[in-house]
Scaffold this motif. Structure first.
Motif, PDB file in Angstrom:
ATOM      1  N   LYS A  99      -3.595  -3.968  -2.996  1.00 12.77           N
ATOM      2  CA  LYS A  99      -4.051  -2.780  -2.286  1.00 12.77           C
ATOM      3  C   LYS A  99      -3.530  -2.810  -0.848  1.00 12.77           C
ATOM      4  N   ALA A 100      -3.406  -1.630  -0.254  1.00 15.67           N
ATOM      5  CA  ALA A 100      -2.999  -1.585   1.156  1.00 15.67           C
ATOM      6  C   ALA A 100      -3.610  -0.371   1.815  1.00 15.67           C
ATOM      7  N   LYS A 101      -4.034  -0.544   3.056  1.00 12.93           N
ATOM      8  CA  LYS A 101      -4.557   0.581   3.838  1.00 12.93           C
ATOM      9  C   LYS A 101      -3.377   1.361   4.418  1.00 12.93           C
ATOM     10  N   GLY A 102      -3.542   2.648   4.592  1.00  8.43           N
ATOM     11  CA  GLY A 102      -2.504   3.445   5.243  1.00  8.43           C
ATOM     12  C   GLY A 102      -1.526   4.013   4.238  1.00  8.43           C
ATOM     13  N   ARG A 103      -0.318   4.206   4.696  1.00  8.29           N
ATOM     14  CA  ARG A 103       0.691   4.884   3.892  1.00  8.29           C
ATOM     15  C   ARG A 103       1.137   4.031   2.703  1.00  8.29           C
ATOM     16  N   LEU A 104       1.678   4.698   1.722  1.00  6.49           N
ATOM     17  CA  LEU A 104       2.161   4.063   0.501  1.00  6.49           C
ATOM     18  C   LEU A 104       3.233   3.015   0.804  1.00  6.49           C
ATOM     19  N   ARG A 105       3.949   3.259   1.906  1.00  4.87           N
ATOM     20  CA  ARG A 105       5.007   2.331   2.327  1.00  4.87           C
ATOM     21  C   ARG A 105       4.443   0.904   2.430  1.00  4.87           C
ATOM     22  N   ALA A 106       3.201   0.813   2.923  1.00  9.88           N
ATOM     23  CA  ALA A 106       2.578  -0.508   3.104  1.00  9.88           C
ATOM     24  C   ALA A 106       2.394  -1.192   1.756  1.00  9.88           C
ATOM     25  N   LEU A 107       2.019  -0.420   0.735  1.00  4.85           N
ATOM     26  CA  LEU A 107       1.839  -1.001  -0.597  1.00  4.85           C
ATOM     27  C   LEU A 107       3.201  -1.395  -1.177  1.00  4.85           C
ATOM     28  N   ALA A 108       4.198  -0.548  -0.931  1.00  8.52           N
ATOM     29  CA  ALA A 108       5.545  -0.850  -1.427  1.00  8.52           C
ATOM     30  C   ALA A 108       6.066  -2.137  -0.778  1.00  8.52           C
ATOM     31  N   GLU A 109       5.798  -2.281   0.535  1.00  8.48           N
ATOM     32  CA  GLU A 109       6.265  -3.491   1.231  1.00  8.48           C
ATOM     33  C   GLU A 109       5.571  -4.739   0.693  1.00  8.48           C
ATOM     34  N   LYS A 110       4.272  -4.599   0.455  1.00  6.40           N
ATOM     35  CA  LYS A 110       3.497  -5.746  -0.040  1.00  6.40           C
ATOM     36  C   LYS A 110       3.971  -6.213  -1.408  1.00  6.40           C
ATOM     37  N   ILE A 148      -1.993   0.691 -13.655  1.00  9.71           N
ATOM     38  CA  ILE A 148      -2.594   1.917 -13.120  1.00  9.71           C
ATOM     39  C   ILE A 148      -2.465   1.887 -11.598  1.00  9.71           C
ATOM     40  N   GLY A 149      -2.358   3.046 -10.986  1.00  6.23           N
ATOM     41  CA  GLY A 149      -2.203   3.118  -9.532  1.00  6.23           C
ATOM     42  C   GLY A 149      -3.050   4.238  -8.965  1.00  6.23           C
ATOM     43  N   HIS A 150      -3.269   4.184  -7.648  1.00 12.33           N
ATOM     44  CA  HIS A 150      -4.210   5.126  -7.045  1.00 12.33           C
ATOM     45  C   HIS A 150      -3.896   5.345  -5.576  1.00 12.33           C
ATOM     46  N   THR A 151      -4.009   6.585  -5.111  1.00 12.50           N
ATOM     47  CA  THR A 151      -4.045   6.852  -3.675  1.00 12.50           C
ATOM     48  C   THR A 151      -5.442   7.372  -3.375  1.00 12.50           C
ATOM     49  N   ARG A 152      -6.087   6.822  -2.359  1.00  8.22           N
ATOM     50  CA  ARG A 152      -7.498   7.154  -2.086  1.00  8.22           C
ATOM     51  C   ARG A 152      -7.633   7.992  -0.828  1.00  8.22           C
ATOM     52  N   TRP A 153      -8.387   9.069  -0.926  1.00  9.71           N
ATOM     53  CA  TRP A 153      -8.786   9.875   0.234  1.00  9.71           C
ATOM     54  C   TRP A 153     -10.262   9.583   0.427  1.00  9.71           C
ATOM     55  N   ALA A 154     -10.589   8.886   1.510  1.00  3.90           N
ATOM     56  CA  ALA A 154     -11.934   8.309   1.657  1.00  3.90           C
ATOM     57  C   ALA A 154     -13.051   9.345   1.581  1.00  3.90           C
ATOM     58  N   THR A 155     -14.027   9.073   0.747  1.00  8.07           N
ATOM     59  CA  THR A 155     -15.285   9.846   0.771  1.00  8.07           C
ATOM     60  C   THR A 155     -16.428   8.876   1.058  1.00  8.07           C
ATOM     61  N   HIS A 156     -16.680   7.930   0.144  1.00  5.58           N
ATOM     62  CA  HIS A 156     -17.757   6.958   0.347  1.00  5.58           C
ATOM     63  C   HIS A 156     -17.158   5.675   0.912  1.00  5.58           C
ATOM     64  N   GLY A 157     -17.317   5.521   2.212  1.00  3.74           N
ATOM     65  CA  GLY A 157     -16.756   4.313   2.832  1.00  3.74           C
ATOM     66  C   GLY A 157     -15.426   4.607   3.493  1.00  3.74           C
ATOM     67  N   GLU A 158     -15.204   3.928   4.633  1.00  6.77           N
ATOM     68  CA  GLU A 158     -14.010   4.155   5.458  1.00  6.77           C
ATOM     69  C   GLU A 158     -12.730   3.798   4.691  1.00  6.77           C
ATOM     70  N   PRO A 159     -11.591   4.284   5.190  1.00  8.32           N
ATOM     71  CA  PRO A 159     -10.336   3.856   4.584  1.00  8.32           C
ATOM     72  C   PRO A 159     -10.127   2.364   4.870  1.00  8.32           C
ATOM     73  N   SER A 160     -10.070   1.536   3.871  1.00  4.68           N
ATOM     74  CA  SER A 160      -9.849   0.098   4.077  1.00  4.68           C
ATOM     75  C   SER A 160      -9.313  -0.481   2.785  1.00  4.68           C
ATOM     76  N   GLU A 161      -8.803  -1.692   2.887  1.00  5.42           N
ATOM     77  CA  GLU A 161      -8.270  -2.349   1.693  1.00  5.42           C
ATOM     78  C   GLU A 161      -9.386  -2.604   0.674  1.00  5.42           C
ATOM     79  N   THR A 162     -10.567  -2.973   1.196  1.00 10.37           N
ATOM     80  CA  THR A 162     -11.685  -3.272   0.294  1.00 10.37           C
ATOM     81  C   THR A 162     -12.115  -2.021  -0.468  1.00 10.37           C
ATOM     82  N   ASN A 163     -12.139  -0.902   0.224  1.00  5.68           N
ATOM     83  CA  ASN A 163     -12.585   0.317  -0.452  1.00  5.68           C
ATOM     84  C   ASN A 163     -11.496   0.952  -1.308  1.00  5.68           C
ATOM     85  N   ALA A 164     -10.247   0.513  -1.111  1.00  2.58           N
ATOM     86  CA  ALA A 164      -9.149   1.093  -1.901  1.00  2.58           C
ATOM     87  C   ALA A 164      -9.301   0.723  -3.377  1.00  2.58           C
ATOM     88  N   HIS A 165      -8.711   1.513  -4.251  1.00  6.97           N
ATOM     89  CA  HIS A 165      -8.739   1.242  -5.695  1.00  6.97           C
ATOM     90  C   HIS A 165      -7.489   0.449  -6.062  1.00  6.97           C
TER      91      HIS A 165
END
Ligand code: G6P
Length: 610
Positions: free
Chosen positions: A47-58, A71-88
């Motif tokens: 998982k990576a916070k921010g742009r998809l580029r960060a996930l691609a780099e990782k 399976i893959g996911h881009t998350r638009w935060a609703t419950h909980g701030e944008p973070s790696e932990t909250n990412a899917h």
């Protein structure tokens, strides 16, 4: 808002997932993640916070995460701030269940409490982690992943497009859907899933739309569909006619600019969709008798779709003499409008998935009103649930700020106004022919405006540092100003306000000071002088003026600091032309300010939450 993709087949999954997520970027997101399964090895989650580029780099563009199912996911935060932990993806502690989720689990709080009592602990703040742990809980009680999924669907309230990897069935991806878009596709010895078509368009042109409360299993060899009772059901694939190229930038720097340039073609395609042999083809149930019996037309939408409604209100009332009410879907759905069978509720939506517009549609149907959807995405929820649909032919729109979808929605509304006017004997056959002929002239006139765009670039660069701007007009020019104001604020982050020109002096004029930019839209002959006077009032208080008007109205030259002329057309349709310089100005200001034009902060293209 959130995008999901999935792949199972013979190829490496990670690059396909990253590519698919990239083509869903337009939906809006603030973190991303993927889970990939390799035979005999533990599933890897990155998982990576921010742009998809960060996930691609990782993941070294996917190369470091091996496996042919994921399976893959881009998350638009609703419950909980944008973070790696909250990412899917989220997973159960032993990774027996790993899932990505688009939507909102409304009853996640009581479910979380129940699961906590049962010994589950949670690492994120998301409702989606609750969904995953609930699946795990049911899996421990039920015989199979499919049974657990079906039980989950009975228990949760809210919306979901869910893709799940169960370690018990390593050769399958499980999916379920309610109120969030999900489609599946087949290639040779491979299966795909995605929130929207562009994600899988490079691989297949034949897709299955998941309906509410349906499940499916995807494997290398095929897709099997189930209803909520776990009975197998048959689904027919739908052919996608647009090419993958339509979802590419084709040499333009941004999708928004490309889509601005696609407007003439999109308008022409939309006209040809609904006009056959010179006759406007209305949906069958909108018979002449029915149109004559109509008491009120309600037009409902969000954002730019609502602005189309404001424009349509003027045109339909004028040509067809029917009372029209335009409402924001988020308001309409929680009012108690007095609807009956003589009301027509028109829901306008590009995506066909906007939660509030869908809610408004359902309310209207429950109240017994006839519903008509004006939608761009074929097979979307609003298109399927409305009594009737008229499609816009804008093709895929990727930039968050809508341009060509807005323009094609206007066209469908004009056609309704003309057809209603004729059915109610408010306009003659010859008027009708003249108006239709004029509509077919619009694409050419749009091209002329686009040829002049450099003038706007020069102007925009001058005002890129403005703190605030106002867009004013009267009547249809006000309707156009609404869209111009929204375009500017969403992609330039300048506070931009659309205002009815005559209303300025009732308070807002106090905000005008030296250097405030005021954009006046002046295409309506009858109101021209009145708006000119309002512009003069702000100029004498220090404002700088930009006028958008029709060729021939040269009186604005002495008043405005900059004037942009648009070709003449029937005044009912002038918004279609006047909006283009406003779109272009917003675009150029955005570029000059270094804003991410296609993906402005905090916004999502498909707003699937209330
Ligand atoms: C979002 C988009 C807007 C759009 C609105 C309604 O806010 O950024 O461009 O007008 O949703 O979307 P819809 O898909 O229902 O037209």
């Amino acid at each position: 808002m959130c995008g999901i993709v999935g792949y199972i087949g013979k190829k490496q999954a990670s690059p396909i997932l990253l590519g698919g997520l990239e083509r869903l970027e337009y939906r809006g997101y603030d973190s991303a993640g993927l889970a990939v399964k390799k035979d005999g090895a533990e599933t890897v989650i990155v998982k990576a916070k921010g742009r998809l580029r960060a996930l691609a780099e990782k993941t070294d563009d996917g190369a470091s995460v091996k496996g042919c199912c994921g399976i893959g996911h881009t998350r638009w935060a609703t419950h909980g701030e944008p973070s790696e932990t909250n990412a899917h993806p989220h997973c159960s502690d032993d990774k027996r269940v790993i899932a990505v989720h688009n939507g909102i689990i409304e009853n996640y709080k009581p479910l979380k409490e129940k699961l906590e009592k049962a010994g589950y602990s949670f690492y994120s703040q998301t409702d989606s982690e609750v969904a995953v742990k609930l699946l795990d809980y049911y899996l421990k009680k039920e015989e199979s992943p499919l049974c657990a999924l079906a039980r989950f669907m009975l228990r949760v309230r809210g919306s979901y497009a869910l893709a799940v990897l169960f370690s018990d069935e390593p050769d399958k991806i499980f999916v379920a859907r309610k109120d969030s878009p999900l489609l599946l596709g087949r290639g040779e010895n491979e299966s795909y899933l995605a929130s929207d078509i562009p994600a899988i368009l490079p691989y297949t042109h034949s897709v299955y739309y998941m309906e509410n409360l349906e499940m499916a299993t995807l494997s290398k060899s095929g897709i099997t569909f189930y209803n909520i009772d776990k009975e197998e059901i048959h689904k027919t694939p739908v052919k996608i006619t647009f090419s993958a190229q339509l979802a590419e930038k084709n040499g333009f720097e941004h999708f928004m600019m490309k889509e601005i340039h696609e407007q003439p073609q999109a308008v022409e395609d939309t006209l040809n969709e609904s006009i056959k042999n010179g006759v406007i083809c209305l949906p069958e149930s909108l018979s002449t008798a029915r149109i004559q019996a109509l008491k009120t037309v309600y037009i409902v939408g969000c954002g730019s779709a609502y602005h189309v409604g404001v424009c349509a209100q003027y045109v339909i009332e004028d040509l067809a003499k029917i009372s029209v009410r335009v409402e924001l879907a988020s308001e309409f759905r929680y009012r108690a409008p007095s609807l009956d069978t003589n009301a027509l509720v028109i829901v306008i939506s590009q995506s066909g998935e906007t939660a509030d517009s869908l809610g408004a549609l359902r309310l209207a149907k429950q109240a017994g009103a006839k519903t008509l959807a004006i939608v761009n995405v074929v097979g979307s929820s609003i298109a399927r649930e409305a009594d009737e649909v008229m499609y816009t032919r804008a093709g895929p729109e990727i930039a968050v700020a809508t341009t060509k979808a807005y323009s094609t929605q206007l066209i469908v509304c004009y056609l309704l106004a003309i057809a209603f006017g004729k059915a109610r004997e408010q306009i003659e056959k010859t008027d009708c022919e003249r108006l239709l002929a004029e509509l077919f002239e619009l694409p050419k006139k749009m091209h002329r405006i686009l040829e002049d765009k450099e003038r706007l670039q020069w102007f925009a660069s001058k005002y890129a540092n403005a703190n605030a701007l106002f867009v004013i007009g009267r009547g249809l020019d006000y309707a156009c100003a609404l869209e111009g104001g929204l375009k500017t604020k969403e992609i330039s982050y300048i506070h931009a306000e659309a205002y009815p020109a005559g209303e300025l002096k009732h308070g807002t004029i106090s905000l005008i000071e030296d250097g405030t930019l005021v954009v006046g839209v002046l295409t309506q002959e009858r109101l021209f002088e009145k708006t000119v006077s309002n512009m003069a009032e702000v100029k004498s208080r220090g404002a700088e003026l930009f006028a958008v008007t029709t060729y021939g109205n040269y009186e604005t030259e002495s008043l405005a600091d900059f004037t942009f002329y648009i070709p003449r057309t029937d005044e009912h349709f002038a918004v279609s032309l006047a909006v283009i310089p406003l779109q272009l100005t917003a675009y150029y200001i955005s570029v000059a300010r270094g804003v991410d034009v296609d993906k402005p902060r905090n916004l999502a293209k498909s707003v699937t939450v209330e």
